[in-house]
Write an enzyme that holds these catalytic residues in place. Structure first.
Site, PDB file in Angstrom:
ATOM      1  N   ASN A 118       5.841  11.676  12.823  1.00  0.00           N
ATOM      2  CA  ASN A 118       5.294  10.709  11.891  1.00  0.00           C
ATOM      3  C   ASN A 118       3.929  11.161  11.401  1.00  0.00           C
ATOM      4  O   ASN A 118       3.070  11.554  12.198  1.00  0.00           O
ATOM      5  CB  ASN A 118       5.172   9.343  12.572  1.00  0.00           C
ATOM      6  CG  ASN A 118       6.507   8.641  12.682  1.00  0.00           C
ATOM      7  OD1 ASN A 118       6.941   7.952  11.771  1.00  0.00           O
ATOM      8  ND2 ASN A 118       7.184   8.837  13.810  1.00  0.00           N
ATOM      9  N   HIS A 141      15.754   6.831  15.122  1.00  0.00           N
ATOM     10  CA  HIS A 141      14.603   6.087  15.616  1.00  0.00           C
ATOM     11  C   HIS A 141      13.324   6.535  14.905  1.00  0.00           C
ATOM     12  O   HIS A 141      13.129   7.726  14.631  1.00  0.00           O
ATOM     13  CB  HIS A 141      14.452   6.278  17.127  1.00  0.00           C
ATOM     14  CG  HIS A 141      13.665   5.193  17.782  1.00  0.00           C
ATOM     15  ND1 HIS A 141      12.292   5.120  17.683  1.00  0.00           N
ATOM     16  CD2 HIS A 141      14.048   4.123  18.529  1.00  0.00           C
ATOM     17  CE1 HIS A 141      11.864   4.056  18.351  1.00  0.00           C
ATOM     18  NE2 HIS A 141      12.912   3.431  18.862  1.00  0.00           N
ATOM     19  N   HIS A 142      12.456   5.557  14.645  1.00  0.00           N
ATOM     20  CA  HIS A 142      11.226   5.847  13.912  1.00  0.00           C
ATOM     21  C   HIS A 142      10.263   6.719  14.710  1.00  0.00           C
ATOM     22  O   HIS A 142       9.351   7.335  14.143  1.00  0.00           O
ATOM     23  CB  HIS A 142      10.532   4.529  13.533  1.00  0.00           C
ATOM     24  CG  HIS A 142       9.772   4.596  12.243  1.00  0.00           C
ATOM     25  ND1 HIS A 142       9.124   5.729  11.808  1.00  0.00           N
ATOM     26  CD2 HIS A 142       9.535   3.652  11.290  1.00  0.00           C
ATOM     27  CE1 HIS A 142       8.529   5.487  10.647  1.00  0.00           C
ATOM     28  NE2 HIS A 142       8.770   4.241  10.314  1.00  0.00           N
ATOM     29  N   CYS A 143      10.440   6.814  16.028  1.00  0.00           N
ATOM     30  CA  CYS A 143       9.566   7.695  16.805  1.00  0.00           C
ATOM     31  C   CYS A 143       9.842   9.159  16.486  1.00  0.00           C
ATOM     32  O   CYS A 143       9.025  10.035  16.800  1.00  0.00           O
ATOM     33  CB  CYS A 143       9.705   7.436  18.305  1.00  0.00           C
ATOM     34  SG  CYS A 143      11.234   8.042  19.046  1.00  0.00           S
TER      35      CYS A 143
END
Length: 469
Positions: free
Chosen positions: A311, A138-140
């Site tokens: 991120n 997941h990009h989180c």
């Protein structure tokens, strides 16, 4: 427990049943010589011995009741490696189209938020004695650079896996707190967060004012801005289903063109993408008069930042100059646009996107995303940009996974609502790997678009030869 940052949490809030927010990789490997241990069992042993190298592997989300604050990360007391590591096979005949179709279907499934947000599939049944591995996260949890570092933690420099020392302390899961404890923690943050927001507000506003003054003082053209993009067939509301295509071009060809034009590798990659998109839209009689606009994620991670799993990104908006027929003139226009974008990027703080994300309200952001997706609002307005193009540098040397040589490393990313096409580029060894990830309805003939990518590089090289003649 650790609270998600506003930027990390924003990737959760904009996720909907049709707008999945995970990224991944597809590795194609040369099967190692047969031994006493099946290859999947080798991979499982290796992964199990390296789980302590990243917190991402064993931590899951802990939502705050009523969504009054960003979720927390919790070391999962119910962690089960067998849930995340899967063993499957490609249907006969095990060729590349069957593999890509399988990966597209796997990539169309959202991750289970009740568990750590990653999955890894060892894929057997390929022709030519090969095996594949598909990973999604997941990009989180990660951005492109952090993802590269995370995945390389599984890989080795030789067929013999390196010895990884065990953790200093045995891993122990955290006790899951009660809802009352989570609410108490959120209430404390509810006092601190407004103060943090107030401290950042002058910085955010001041950066905007300074950028505006600088822009007004410039004599050269303004940098490309969002919501100047024309409508295209792949700018539409998403379905839950994806298509995926891969390809590659030699890295030395990209570098040769870069040197001949005095450009950057990224400029040439954008020029190649622009040429392919222009030709694709021409073939569909859909080429707009205005140039396509790309958003290019930019890492703002500092060299000494070892935090890894989070991120640290910003973005540049770049004109792809698809209204220009001549390949060299198109690349020159792209150079100018990237130059303006870089200047604009310098004028704003590197953490500008993170600063804005502090103001995200969890409940409001998630509700807005679901309504936007459910009612297909992206079909009703002009797109902010046309396509996402990422360029992530990878290792120039050979890598191995559990004794298998990594032959190709293809990125797989995510389209978002209104932007049904994502082009992600990643170098590995002597090739530039291309991964096209698209909404199934937005780009139904994704193989055609992929075939046009190397042709676009051919056109740039041919134009260079003609100019030199």
């Amino acid at each position: 427990m650790q609270r998600l940052s506003g930027l990390d949490a924003s990737f959760l809030y904009i996720e909907t049943p049709s707008n999945h927010m995970h990224v991944g990789m597809l590795w194609v490997l040369k099967r190692p010589p047969a031994g006493d241990t099946p290859y999947f069992d080798r991979v499982r042993k290796l992964v199990e011995g390296r789980l302590h190298l990243s917190k991402t592997y064993r931590r899951r989300l802990l939502p705050v009741p009523f969504d009054i604050d960003h979720p927390l990360w919790l070391e999962d007391p119910d962690f089960d490696l067998d849930f995340h590591l899967r063993h499957i096979a490609v249907p006969p005949p095990g060729d590349a189209p069957k593999l890509l179709e399988l990966v597209a279907r796997l990539h169309s499934r959202a991750l289970d938020r009740s568990r750590p947000l990653w999955e890894m599939y060892v894929i057997e049944g390929l022709e030519d004695g090969q095996v594949a591995v598909y990973i999604k996260i997941h990009h989180c949890c990660i951005d492109g650079m952090a993802g590269t570092e995370l995945m390389v933690s599984l890989l080795d420099f030789s067929a013999e896996p390196r010895e990884v020392p065990p953790p200093d302390k045995p891993w122990t899961p955290e006790r899951a707190p009660t809802d009352v404890e989570v609410l108490l923690r959120a209430s404390v943050n509810g006092v601190v967060q407004p103060m943090r927001m107030l401290r950042r507000l002058p910085k955010v506003i001041g950066a905007g004012i300074a950028f505006g003054r600088r822009a007004l003082a410039r004599s050269e053209p303004m940098p490309t801005a969002p919501f100047q993009a024309p409508k295209t067939p792949f700018n539409r509301a998403l379905t839950p289903h994806r298509r995926y295509a891969v390809g590659a071009v030699p890295l030395d060809r990209i570098k040769a063109v870069k040197n001949a034009l005095g450009a950057t590798v990224n400029d040439i990659i954008l020029g190649m993408c622009a040429g392919a998109l222009r030709r694709y839209l021409e073939l569909h009689n859909e080429l707009p008069d205005k140039p396509l606009l790309a958003v290019c994620p930019v890492s703002v991670r500092k060299e000494d930042d070892k935090s890894g799993a989070n991120n640290a990104v910003s973005a540049m908006f770049v004109s792809l100059a698809t209204d220009i027929a001549d390949p060299l003139a198109r690349v020159t226009a792209i150079q100018a646009s990237t130059g303006q974008a870089k200047e604009a990027h310098k004028a704003l703080p590197a953490t500008n996107l993170q600063d804005w994300s502090v103001f995200a309200a969890p409940l409001v952001a998630a509700q807005a995303a679901r309504l936007y997706s459910r009612y297909k609002v992206a079909d009703l307005h002009r797109p902010p940009y046309n396509v996402i193009i990422s360029n992530v540098p990878g290792p120039p040397f050979a890598l191995y996974l559990a004794g298998a040589e990594l032959l190709h490393s293809y990125p797989i990313s995510l389209p978002i609502e209104g932007i049904g096409l994502n082009i992600t580029i990643m170098s590995y060894r002597d090739e530039v790997a291309i991964g096209l990830t698209a909404d199934r309805e937005a780009v139904p003939d994704i193989d055609l678009l992929m075939s046009l990518m190397p042709q676009a590089l051919d056109e740039i090289e041919a134009a260079l030869k003609k100019k030199a003649a």
